[in-house]
Design a protein around this motif. Structure first.
Motif, PDB file in Angstrom:
ATOM      1  N   GLY A 143       0.822  -1.204   0.000  1.00 26.04           N
ATOM      2  CA  GLY A 143       0.000   0.000   0.000  1.00 26.04           C
ATOM      3  C   GLY A 143       0.857   1.254   0.000  1.00 26.04           C
ATOM      4  N   ALA A 144       1.968   1.191  -0.723  1.00 31.66           N
ATOM      5  CA  ALA A 144       2.958   2.267  -0.679  1.00 31.66           C
ATOM      6  C   ALA A 144       2.548   3.438  -1.571  1.00 31.66           C
ATOM      7  N   ASP A 145       3.002   4.619  -1.178  1.00 32.95           N
ATOM      8  CA  ASP A 145       2.910   5.789  -2.045  1.00 32.95           C
ATOM      9  C   ASP A 145       4.137   5.873  -2.951  1.00 32.95           C
ATOM     10  N   ILE A 146       5.290   5.550  -2.392  1.00 28.13           N
ATOM     11  CA  ILE A 146       6.547   5.551  -3.141  1.00 28.13           C
ATOM     12  C   ILE A 146       7.321   4.296  -2.752  1.00 28.13           C
ATOM     13  N   THR A 147       7.901   3.633  -3.739  1.00 31.57           N
ATOM     14  CA  THR A 147       8.806   2.523  -3.470  1.00 31.57           C
ATOM     15  C   THR A 147      10.178   2.871  -4.016  1.00 31.57           C
ATOM     16  N   LEU A 148      11.176   2.852  -3.129  1.00 32.65           N
ATOM     17  CA  LEU A 148      12.550   3.189  -3.486  1.00 32.65           C
ATOM     18  C   LEU A 148      13.358   1.903  -3.660  1.00 32.65           C
ATOM     19  N   VAL A 149      14.044   1.788  -4.784  1.00 31.53           N
ATOM     20  CA  VAL A 149      14.925   0.640  -5.009  1.00 31.53           C
ATOM     21  C   VAL A 149      16.264   0.934  -4.332  1.00 31.53           C
ATOM     22  N   TYR A 150      16.726  -0.003  -3.493  1.00 31.12           N
ATOM     23  CA  TYR A 150      17.969   0.193  -2.766  1.00 31.12           C
ATOM     24  C   TYR A 150      18.852  -1.045  -2.871  1.00 31.12           C
ATOM     25  N   LYS A 151      20.093  -0.865  -2.492  1.00 30.60           N
ATOM     26  CA  LYS A 151      21.051  -1.976  -2.484  1.00 30.60           C
ATOM     27  C   LYS A 151      21.703  -2.044  -1.115  1.00 30.60           C
ATOM     28  N   ARG A 152      21.919  -3.246  -0.648  1.00 28.99           N
ATOM     29  CA  ARG A 152      22.574  -3.459   0.647  1.00 28.99           C
ATOM     30  C   ARG A 152      24.033  -3.792   0.392  1.00 28.99           C
ATOM     31  N   ASP A 153      24.925  -2.827   0.637  1.00 31.92           N
ATOM     32  CA  ASP A 153      26.345  -3.009   0.367  1.00 31.92           C
ATOM     33  C   ASP A 153      27.086  -1.800   0.932  1.00 31.92           C
ATOM     34  N   GLN A 154      28.399  -1.794   0.750  1.00 28.13           N
ATOM     35  CA  GLN A 154      29.166  -0.606   1.105  1.00 28.13           C
ATOM     36  C   GLN A 154      28.903   0.494   0.091  1.00 28.13           C
ATOM     37  N   LEU A 155      28.889   1.732   0.558  1.00 33.33           N
ATOM     38  CA  LEU A 155      28.652   2.861  -0.327  1.00 33.33           C
ATOM     39  C   LEU A 155      29.767   2.983  -1.362  1.00 33.33           C
ATOM     40  N   PRO A 156      29.433   3.124  -2.650  1.00 38.89           N
ATOM     41  CA  PRO A 156      30.471   3.449  -3.635  1.00 38.89           C
ATOM     42  C   PRO A 156      31.173   4.743  -3.238  1.00 38.89           C
ATOM     43  N   GLU A 157      32.463   4.776  -3.440  1.00 40.63           N
ATOM     44  CA  GLU A 157      33.288   5.865  -2.899  1.00 40.63           C
ATOM     45  C   GLU A 157      32.852   7.239  -3.382  1.00 40.63           C
ATOM     46  N   LYS A 158      32.480   7.369  -4.659  1.00 38.25           N
ATOM     47  CA  LYS A 158      32.168   8.683  -5.220  1.00 38.25           C
ATOM     48  C   LYS A 158      30.697   8.825  -5.586  1.00 38.25           C
ATOM     49  N   LEU A 159      29.828   8.059  -4.940  1.00 40.84           N
ATOM     50  CA  LEU A 159      28.396   8.139  -5.218  1.00 40.84           C
ATOM     51  C   LEU A 159      27.875   9.540  -4.943  1.00 40.84           C
ATOM     52  N   HIS A 160      27.132  10.105  -5.912  1.00 40.37           N
ATOM     53  CA  HIS A 160      26.621  11.469  -5.785  1.00 40.37           C
ATOM     54  C   HIS A 160      25.474  11.518  -4.773  1.00 40.37           C
ATOM     55  N   ASP A 161      25.589  12.386  -3.782  1.00 34.56           N
ATOM     56  CA  ASP A 161      24.571  12.534  -2.737  1.00 34.56           C
ATOM     57  C   ASP A 161      24.115  11.180  -2.199  1.00 34.56           C
ATOM     58  N   PRO A 162      25.017  10.378  -1.632  1.00 32.38           N
ATOM     59  CA  PRO A 162      24.620   9.057  -1.136  1.00 32.38           C
ATOM     60  C   PRO A 162      23.477   9.160  -0.137  1.00 32.38           C
ATOM     61  N   THR A 163      22.438   8.380  -0.365  1.00 29.50           N
ATOM     62  CA  THR A 163      21.220   8.446   0.437  1.00 29.50           C
ATOM     63  C   THR A 163      21.015   7.103   1.116  1.00 29.50           C
ATOM     64  N   VAL A 164      21.189   7.074   2.426  1.00 24.50           N
ATOM     65  CA  VAL A 164      21.111   5.842   3.208  1.00 24.50           C
ATOM     66  C   VAL A 164      19.727   5.744   3.837  1.00 24.50           C
ATOM     67  N   LEU A 165      19.098   4.583   3.682  1.00 27.48           N
ATOM     68  CA  LEU A 165      17.733   4.360   4.158  1.00 27.48           C
ATOM     69  C   LEU A 165      17.730   3.400   5.340  1.00 27.48           C
ATOM     70  N   SER A 166      16.812   3.647   6.268  1.00 21.95           N
ATOM     71  CA  SER A 166      16.556   2.720   7.375  1.00 21.95           C
ATOM     72  C   SER A 166      15.100   2.277   7.297  1.00 21.95           C
ATOM     73  N   PHE A 167      14.825   1.024   7.690  1.00 15.70           N
ATOM     74  CA  PHE A 167      13.496   0.451   7.530  1.00 15.70           C
ATOM     75  C   PHE A 167      13.013  -0.152   8.841  1.00 15.70           C
ATOM     76  N   ASP A 168      11.676  -0.255   8.977  1.00 15.10           N
ATOM     77  CA  ASP A 168      11.124  -1.016  10.085  1.00 15.10           C
ATOM     78  C   ASP A 168      11.003  -2.488   9.660  1.00 15.10           C
ATOM     79  N   SER A 169      10.405  -3.293  10.492  1.00 17.54           N
ATOM     80  CA  SER A 169      10.349  -4.730  10.232  1.00 17.54           C
ATOM     81  C   SER A 169       9.520  -5.077   8.999  1.00 17.54           C
ATOM     82  N   LYS A 170       8.662  -4.164   8.552  1.00 18.37           N
ATOM     83  CA  LYS A 170       7.816  -4.409   7.382  1.00 18.37           C
ATOM     84  C   LYS A 170       8.384  -3.784   6.112  1.00 18.37           C
ATOM     85  N   GLY A 171       9.563  -3.180   6.204  1.00 13.72           N
ATOM     86  CA  GLY A 171      10.188  -2.606   5.030  1.00 13.72           C
ATOM     87  C   GLY A 171       9.827  -1.170   4.755  1.00 13.72           C
ATOM     88  N   LYS A 172       9.141  -0.508   5.687  1.00 14.23           N
ATOM     89  CA  LYS A 172       8.787   0.902   5.518  1.00 14.23           C
ATOM     90  C   LYS A 172       9.972   1.778   5.915  1.00 14.23           C
TER      91      LYS A 172
END
Length: 370
Positions: A143-172
Protein backbone atom coordinates in the motif's frame (compact mmCIF):
# COMPACT_ATOMS: atom_id res chain seq x y z
CA UNK A 1 -0.68 -5.24 -12.86
CA UNK A 2 -0.46 -4.72 -16.61
CA UNK A 3 2.79 -3.14 -17.76
CA UNK A 4 0.88 -0.78 -20.03
CA UNK A 5 -0.47 0.98 -16.93
CA UNK A 6 3.12 2.00 -16.08
CA UNK A 7 5.25 4.54 -17.91
CA UNK A 8 9.01 4.92 -17.66
CA UNK A 9 11.25 7.97 -17.34
CA UNK A 10 14.99 7.57 -17.82
CA UNK A 11 17.48 10.29 -16.87
CA UNK A 12 20.15 9.79 -19.51
CA UNK A 13 22.09 12.94 -18.60
CA UNK A 14 22.92 12.76 -14.88
CA UNK A 15 26.23 12.15 -13.08
CA UNK A 16 28.28 12.79 -16.22
CA UNK A 17 30.90 14.69 -14.22
CA UNK A 18 31.91 11.48 -12.44
CA UNK A 19 33.19 9.97 -15.69
CA UNK A 20 33.92 13.21 -17.53
CA UNK A 21 36.44 11.56 -19.82
CA UNK A 22 33.79 9.23 -21.25
CA UNK A 23 31.04 11.89 -21.36
CA UNK A 24 33.01 14.67 -23.01
CA UNK A 25 31.37 13.92 -26.38
CA UNK A 26 28.31 11.95 -25.21
CA UNK A 27 25.84 11.76 -22.36
CA UNK A 28 25.93 9.10 -19.66
CA UNK A 29 23.27 6.97 -21.34
CA UNK A 30 25.39 6.72 -24.52
CA UNK A 31 28.55 5.46 -22.79
CA UNK A 32 29.58 2.11 -24.37
CA UNK A 33 29.66 -0.92 -22.09
CA UNK A 34 30.33 -4.64 -22.28
CA UNK A 35 31.41 -5.04 -25.89
CA UNK A 36 28.23 -4.01 -27.70
CA UNK A 37 25.92 -2.18 -25.30
CA UNK A 38 25.34 1.40 -24.12
CA UNK A 39 24.48 2.31 -20.54
CA UNK A 40 20.90 3.21 -21.49
CA UNK A 41 20.31 -0.32 -22.79
CA UNK A 42 19.99 -1.62 -19.23
CA UNK A 43 17.20 0.60 -17.82
CA UNK A 44 15.45 0.65 -21.20
CA UNK A 45 15.50 -3.16 -21.51
CA UNK A 46 14.43 -3.58 -17.88
CA UNK A 47 11.36 -1.44 -18.53
CA UNK A 48 10.45 -3.19 -21.79
CA UNK A 49 10.88 -6.63 -20.20
CA UNK A 50 8.48 -5.49 -17.48
CA UNK A 51 5.78 -4.71 -20.05
CA UNK A 52 6.25 -0.94 -20.04
CA UNK A 53 5.57 0.37 -23.53
CA UNK A 54 5.86 4.13 -23.01
CA UNK A 55 9.27 5.48 -22.05
CA UNK A 56 10.55 9.05 -21.97
CA UNK A 57 14.33 9.56 -22.21
CA UNK A 58 15.52 12.84 -20.70
CA UNK A 59 18.57 14.39 -22.33
CA UNK A 60 20.36 17.70 -21.97
CA UNK A 61 23.25 18.17 -24.39
CA UNK A 62 25.60 16.04 -26.51
CA UNK A 63 22.66 13.79 -27.26
CA UNK A 64 23.36 13.06 -30.90
CA UNK A 65 24.95 9.70 -30.08
CA UNK A 66 22.05 8.63 -27.86
CA UNK A 67 19.55 9.55 -30.58
CA UNK A 68 21.56 7.62 -33.15
CA UNK A 69 21.66 4.61 -30.83
CA UNK A 70 18.04 4.35 -29.73
CA UNK A 71 16.46 5.82 -32.88
CA UNK A 72 12.72 5.18 -32.87
CA UNK A 73 13.07 2.40 -30.31
CA UNK A 74 12.65 -0.48 -32.76
CA UNK A 75 15.36 -2.60 -31.11
CA UNK A 76 13.30 -2.50 -27.88
CA UNK A 77 9.93 -2.96 -29.60
CA UNK A 78 9.06 0.66 -28.79
CA UNK A 79 8.34 1.79 -32.35
CA UNK A 80 4.60 2.06 -31.79
CA UNK A 81 1.56 4.09 -32.85
CA UNK A 82 0.50 4.38 -29.21
CA UNK A 83 3.06 4.81 -26.48
CA UNK A 84 6.59 4.04 -27.57
CA UNK A 85 9.84 5.91 -27.09
CA UNK A 86 10.05 9.67 -26.52
CA UNK A 87 13.21 11.79 -26.54
CA UNK A 88 12.82 14.67 -24.06
CA UNK A 89 15.50 17.34 -24.67
CA UNK A 90 15.21 20.84 -23.11
CA UNK A 91 12.03 22.42 -24.47
CA UNK A 92 13.45 25.97 -24.38
CA UNK A 93 16.82 27.58 -23.84
CA UNK A 94 15.60 28.55 -20.40
CA UNK A 95 14.81 24.97 -19.37
CA UNK A 96 16.70 24.12 -16.19
CA UNK A 97 17.96 20.53 -16.41
CA UNK A 98 20.38 20.94 -13.50
CA UNK A 99 18.35 18.82 -11.07
CA UNK A 100 15.54 16.30 -11.05
CA UNK A 101 12.78 18.56 -9.76
CA UNK A 102 13.37 21.28 -12.36
CA UNK A 103 13.77 18.65 -15.07
CA UNK A 104 10.53 16.86 -14.22
CA UNK A 105 8.77 20.22 -14.11
CA UNK A 106 10.18 20.98 -17.58
CA UNK A 107 8.60 17.81 -18.99
CA UNK A 108 5.28 18.34 -17.25
CA UNK A 109 3.31 18.31 -20.55
CA UNK A 110 4.65 14.81 -21.18
CA UNK A 111 3.46 13.69 -17.74
CA UNK A 112 0.08 15.41 -18.03
CA UNK A 113 -0.67 13.95 -21.46
CA UNK A 114 0.11 10.40 -20.37
CA UNK A 115 -2.65 8.07 -19.25
CA UNK A 116 -0.62 5.55 -17.26
CA UNK A 117 -1.33 5.43 -13.53
CA UNK A 118 2.22 4.73 -12.37
CA UNK A 119 5.73 5.94 -13.21
CA UNK A 120 9.07 4.15 -12.95
CA UNK A 121 12.05 6.54 -12.79
CA UNK A 122 15.64 5.40 -13.33
CA UNK A 123 19.09 6.78 -14.06
CA UNK A 124 21.59 5.34 -16.54
CA UNK A 125 24.60 4.88 -14.26
CA UNK A 126 23.66 1.46 -12.89
CA UNK A 127 24.28 -1.81 -14.74
CA UNK A 128 21.65 -4.30 -13.62
CA UNK A 129 18.77 -6.55 -14.60
CA UNK A 130 15.65 -5.75 -12.56
CA UNK A 131 12.01 -6.81 -12.89
CA UNK A 132 9.86 -3.72 -12.38
CA UNK A 133 6.73 -5.88 -12.32
CA UNK A 134 8.05 -7.36 -9.08
CA UNK A 135 8.67 -3.83 -7.76
CA UNK A 136 5.07 -3.01 -8.68
CA UNK A 137 3.73 -6.10 -6.87
CA UNK A 138 5.61 -5.16 -3.70
CA UNK A 139 4.39 -1.57 -4.04
CA UNK A 140 0.75 -2.67 -4.18
CA UNK A 141 1.12 -5.27 -1.43
CA UNK A 142 2.57 -2.63 0.91
CA UNK A 143 0.00 0.00 0.00
CA UNK A 144 2.96 2.27 -0.68
CA UNK A 145 2.91 5.79 -2.04
CA UNK A 146 6.55 5.55 -3.14
CA UNK A 147 8.81 2.52 -3.47
CA UNK A 148 12.55 3.19 -3.49
CA UNK A 149 14.93 0.64 -5.01
CA UNK A 150 17.97 0.19 -2.77
CA UNK A 151 21.05 -1.98 -2.48
CA UNK A 152 22.57 -3.46 0.65
CA UNK A 153 26.34 -3.01 0.37
CA UNK A 154 29.17 -0.61 1.11
CA UNK A 155 28.65 2.86 -0.33
CA UNK A 156 30.47 3.45 -3.64
CA UNK A 157 33.29 5.87 -2.90
CA UNK A 158 32.17 8.68 -5.22
CA UNK A 159 28.40 8.14 -5.22
CA UNK A 160 26.62 11.47 -5.78
CA UNK A 161 24.57 12.53 -2.74
CA UNK A 162 24.62 9.06 -1.14
CA UNK A 163 21.22 8.45 0.44
CA UNK A 164 21.11 5.84 3.21
CA UNK A 165 17.73 4.36 4.16
CA UNK A 166 16.56 2.72 7.37
CA UNK A 167 13.50 0.45 7.53
CA UNK A 168 11.12 -1.02 10.08
CA UNK A 169 10.35 -4.73 10.23
CA UNK A 170 7.82 -4.41 7.38
CA UNK A 171 10.19 -2.61 5.03
CA UNK A 172 8.79 0.90 5.52
CA UNK A 173 11.32 3.73 5.42
CA UNK A 174 11.76 5.24 8.91
CA UNK A 175 14.88 7.35 8.32
CA UNK A 176 16.70 8.97 5.41
CA UNK A 177 20.29 10.21 5.70
CA UNK A 178 22.01 12.13 2.90
CA UNK A 179 25.78 12.64 2.58
CA UNK A 180 26.41 11.07 5.98
CA UNK A 181 29.61 9.32 7.04
CA UNK A 182 28.26 5.78 7.19
CA UNK A 183 30.91 3.07 7.23
CA UNK A 184 30.43 -0.58 6.45
CA UNK A 185 27.41 -2.14 4.80
CA UNK A 186 24.25 -0.05 4.53
CA UNK A 187 21.06 0.27 2.46
CA UNK A 188 21.55 3.03 -0.10
CA UNK A 189 19.11 4.40 -2.66
CA UNK A 190 19.83 3.42 -6.28
CA UNK A 191 18.06 6.38 -7.96
CA UNK A 192 15.19 4.15 -9.06
CA UNK A 193 11.65 4.59 -7.76
CA UNK A 194 8.04 3.61 -8.35
CA UNK A 195 5.27 6.18 -7.80
CA UNK A 196 1.81 7.21 -8.95
CA UNK A 197 1.98 9.72 -11.80
CA UNK A 198 -0.51 12.11 -10.15
CA UNK A 199 1.39 12.01 -6.86
CA UNK A 200 4.66 12.72 -8.65
CA UNK A 201 3.19 15.83 -10.25
CA UNK A 202 1.76 16.98 -6.91
CA UNK A 203 5.14 16.65 -5.22
CA UNK A 204 6.89 18.48 -8.08
CA UNK A 205 4.33 21.33 -7.88
CA UNK A 206 4.86 21.56 -4.13
CA UNK A 207 8.64 21.83 -4.53
CA UNK A 208 8.41 24.41 -7.32
CA UNK A 209 6.00 26.57 -5.33
CA UNK A 210 8.39 26.59 -2.36
CA UNK A 211 11.55 26.82 -4.48
CA UNK A 212 12.86 23.65 -2.83
CA UNK A 213 14.45 21.90 -5.78
CA UNK A 214 16.29 18.89 -4.37
CA UNK A 215 14.54 15.62 -5.22
CA UNK A 216 16.33 13.66 -2.52
CA UNK A 217 16.16 16.26 0.27
CA UNK A 218 12.77 17.82 -0.43
CA UNK A 219 10.80 14.83 -1.71
CA UNK A 220 12.40 11.64 -0.39
CA UNK A 221 13.80 13.00 2.88
CA UNK A 222 11.18 15.73 3.26
CA UNK A 223 8.10 13.58 2.65
CA UNK A 224 8.88 10.08 3.96
CA UNK A 225 7.15 10.87 7.28
CA UNK A 226 4.02 12.09 5.50
CA UNK A 227 3.76 9.28 2.95
CA UNK A 228 4.01 5.51 2.94
CA UNK A 229 7.52 5.07 1.55
CA UNK A 230 8.83 1.51 1.24
CA UNK A 231 12.01 -0.06 -0.05
CA UNK A 232 12.71 -2.77 -2.61
CA UNK A 233 16.09 -4.48 -2.37
CA UNK A 234 18.02 -4.88 -5.62
CA UNK A 235 20.15 -8.01 -5.48
CA UNK A 236 22.67 -9.54 -7.83
CA UNK A 237 25.18 -7.79 -10.08
CA UNK A 238 24.38 -4.07 -9.98
CA UNK A 239 27.45 -1.79 -9.97
CA UNK A 240 26.97 1.98 -9.97
CA UNK A 241 29.41 3.76 -12.27
CA UNK A 242 30.82 6.60 -10.15
CA UNK A 243 34.37 6.76 -11.56
CA UNK A 244 36.57 5.53 -14.38
CA UNK A 245 37.81 2.81 -12.04
CA UNK A 246 34.20 1.67 -11.42
CA UNK A 247 33.57 1.62 -15.15
CA UNK A 248 36.69 -0.44 -15.79
CA UNK A 249 35.96 -2.90 -12.97
CA UNK A 250 32.32 -3.36 -14.04
CA UNK A 251 33.48 -4.28 -17.54
CA UNK A 252 36.12 -6.65 -16.19
CA UNK A 253 33.52 -8.36 -13.97
CA UNK A 254 31.78 -9.55 -17.13
CA UNK A 255 34.57 -12.11 -17.50
CA UNK A 256 32.93 -14.04 -14.64
CA UNK A 257 30.41 -16.58 -15.79
CA UNK A 258 28.11 -16.05 -12.80
CA UNK A 259 27.99 -12.30 -13.50
CA UNK A 260 27.05 -12.83 -17.15
CA UNK A 261 24.38 -15.34 -16.13
CA UNK A 262 22.84 -12.83 -13.73
CA UNK A 263 23.05 -9.74 -15.94
CA UNK A 264 22.24 -11.30 -19.30
CA UNK A 265 19.37 -13.45 -18.09
CA UNK A 266 17.73 -15.16 -21.08
CA UNK A 267 14.30 -14.63 -19.49
CA UNK A 268 14.92 -10.87 -19.37
CA UNK A 269 17.37 -10.11 -22.19
CA UNK A 270 19.26 -6.85 -22.58
CA UNK A 271 18.50 -5.38 -25.99
CA UNK A 272 20.66 -3.02 -28.03
CA UNK A 273 20.98 -1.53 -31.49
CA UNK A 274 22.11 -4.22 -33.89
CA UNK A 275 25.11 -3.62 -36.14
CA UNK A 276 25.60 -6.50 -38.54
CA UNK A 277 29.24 -7.49 -38.90
CA UNK A 278 31.26 -10.38 -40.18
CA UNK A 279 32.52 -12.92 -37.64
CA UNK A 280 35.77 -12.02 -35.91
CA UNK A 281 38.89 -13.09 -37.79
CA UNK A 282 41.71 -14.75 -35.84
CA UNK A 283 45.07 -14.65 -37.64
CA UNK A 284 47.78 -17.29 -37.59
CA UNK A 285 49.66 -17.11 -34.32
CA UNK A 286 46.95 -15.09 -32.54
CA UNK A 287 46.10 -15.97 -28.94
CA UNK A 288 42.94 -15.05 -27.03
CA UNK A 289 42.31 -15.91 -23.38
CA UNK A 290 39.43 -15.06 -21.03
CA UNK A 291 38.05 -12.22 -23.17
CA UNK A 292 34.77 -11.01 -24.65
CA UNK A 293 35.16 -10.35 -28.36
CA UNK A 294 32.43 -8.70 -30.46
CA UNK A 295 31.85 -9.38 -34.15
CA UNK A 296 33.88 -7.73 -36.88
CA UNK A 297 37.25 -7.77 -35.08
CA UNK A 298 40.57 -8.74 -36.66
CA UNK A 299 43.00 -10.24 -34.16
CA UNK A 300 46.57 -10.98 -35.19
CA UNK A 301 48.25 -10.57 -31.79
CA UNK A 302 47.54 -11.65 -28.19
CA UNK A 303 44.45 -10.70 -26.18
CA UNK A 304 43.99 -11.58 -22.50
CA UNK A 305 41.34 -10.44 -20.01
CA UNK A 306 39.96 -7.86 -22.43
CA UNK A 307 36.67 -6.60 -23.79
CA UNK A 308 36.81 -5.79 -27.50
CA UNK A 309 33.95 -3.94 -29.15
CA UNK A 310 33.01 -4.34 -32.81
CA UNK A 311 35.53 -3.68 -35.54
CA UNK A 312 38.66 -3.63 -33.35
CA UNK A 313 41.95 -4.55 -35.03
CA UNK A 314 44.85 -5.97 -33.00
CA UNK A 315 48.11 -5.92 -34.99
CA UNK A 316 50.64 -8.70 -35.34
CA UNK A 317 53.03 -9.04 -32.41
CA UNK A 318 50.83 -6.81 -30.23
CA UNK A 319 49.74 -7.85 -26.75
CA UNK A 320 46.74 -6.31 -24.98
CA UNK A 321 45.77 -7.37 -21.48
CA UNK A 322 43.17 -6.10 -19.02
CA UNK A 323 41.84 -3.55 -21.51
CA UNK A 324 38.50 -2.19 -22.67
CA UNK A 325 38.85 -1.34 -26.37
CA UNK A 326 35.88 0.32 -28.04
CA UNK A 327 34.47 0.19 -31.52
CA UNK A 328 36.60 0.50 -34.68
CA UNK A 329 39.88 1.10 -32.84
CA UNK A 330 43.05 0.09 -34.67
CA UNK A 331 46.10 -1.03 -32.71
CA UNK A 332 49.25 -1.44 -34.75
CA UNK A 333 51.97 -4.10 -34.67
CA UNK A 334 54.39 -4.85 -31.83
CA UNK A 335 52.55 -2.70 -29.26
CA UNK A 336 51.79 -3.45 -25.62
CA UNK A 337 48.68 -2.21 -23.77
CA UNK A 338 47.76 -3.06 -20.21
CA UNK A 339 44.97 -1.59 -18.05
CA UNK A 340 43.87 0.82 -20.76
CA UNK A 341 40.41 2.10 -21.73
CA UNK A 342 40.47 3.01 -25.43
CA UNK A 343 37.52 4.97 -26.77
CA UNK A 344 36.04 4.66 -30.29
CA UNK A 345 37.92 5.25 -33.53
CA UNK A 346 41.37 5.47 -31.90
CA UNK A 347 44.55 4.66 -33.82
CA UNK A 348 47.50 3.30 -31.83
CA UNK A 349 50.53 3.14 -34.09
CA UNK A 350 53.20 0.44 -34.21
CA UNK A 351 55.55 -0.17 -31.29
CA UNK A 352 53.58 1.80 -28.68
CA UNK A 353 53.45 0.94 -24.96
CA UNK A 354 50.60 2.12 -22.72
CA UNK A 355 50.44 0.92 -19.11
CA UNK A 356 47.89 1.77 -16.44
CA UNK A 357 46.91 0.11 -13.17
CA UNK A 358 43.81 -1.62 -11.82
CA UNK A 359 42.86 1.39 -9.67
CA UNK A 360 43.92 3.92 -12.33
CA UNK A 361 43.38 2.70 -15.89
CA UNK A 362 44.79 4.88 -18.68
CA UNK A 363 42.12 6.47 -20.89
CA UNK A 364 42.57 7.32 -24.58
CA UNK A 365 39.89 9.69 -25.86
CA UNK A 366 37.71 9.15 -28.92
CA UNK A 367 39.40 9.61 -32.29
CA UNK A 368 42.91 10.03 -30.86
CA UNK A 369 46.09 9.00 -32.65
CA UNK A 370 48.78 7.64 -30.33
Amino acid sequence: MRGNNIMGIIFANLHENLVSELTEVRIMGAVPFGGKYRMIDFPLSNMVNSGINKVGVITKSNYQSIMDHIGNGKAWDLSRKQGGLFILPPFTNASDYSNRVSTLNSIRPFLENSTQEYVVISDCDTVCNIDYQDVCRKHLENGADITLVYKRDQLPEKLHDPTVLSFDSKGKVIDVLINNNVTGSCSYYMNMLFIKRELLMELIDKCISKNTLSFKRDIIQGEYKNLNVYGYELKGFSPVITSMSDYFNANMDLMKEEVRADLFNSDNPIYTKVRDDMPTKYGLGSKVKNSLIANGCNIEGEVENCILFKGVHIGKGTKVSNCVIMQDTKIGADSNLSYVIVDKDVTVKDERTLMGFLSYPVYISKGSVV
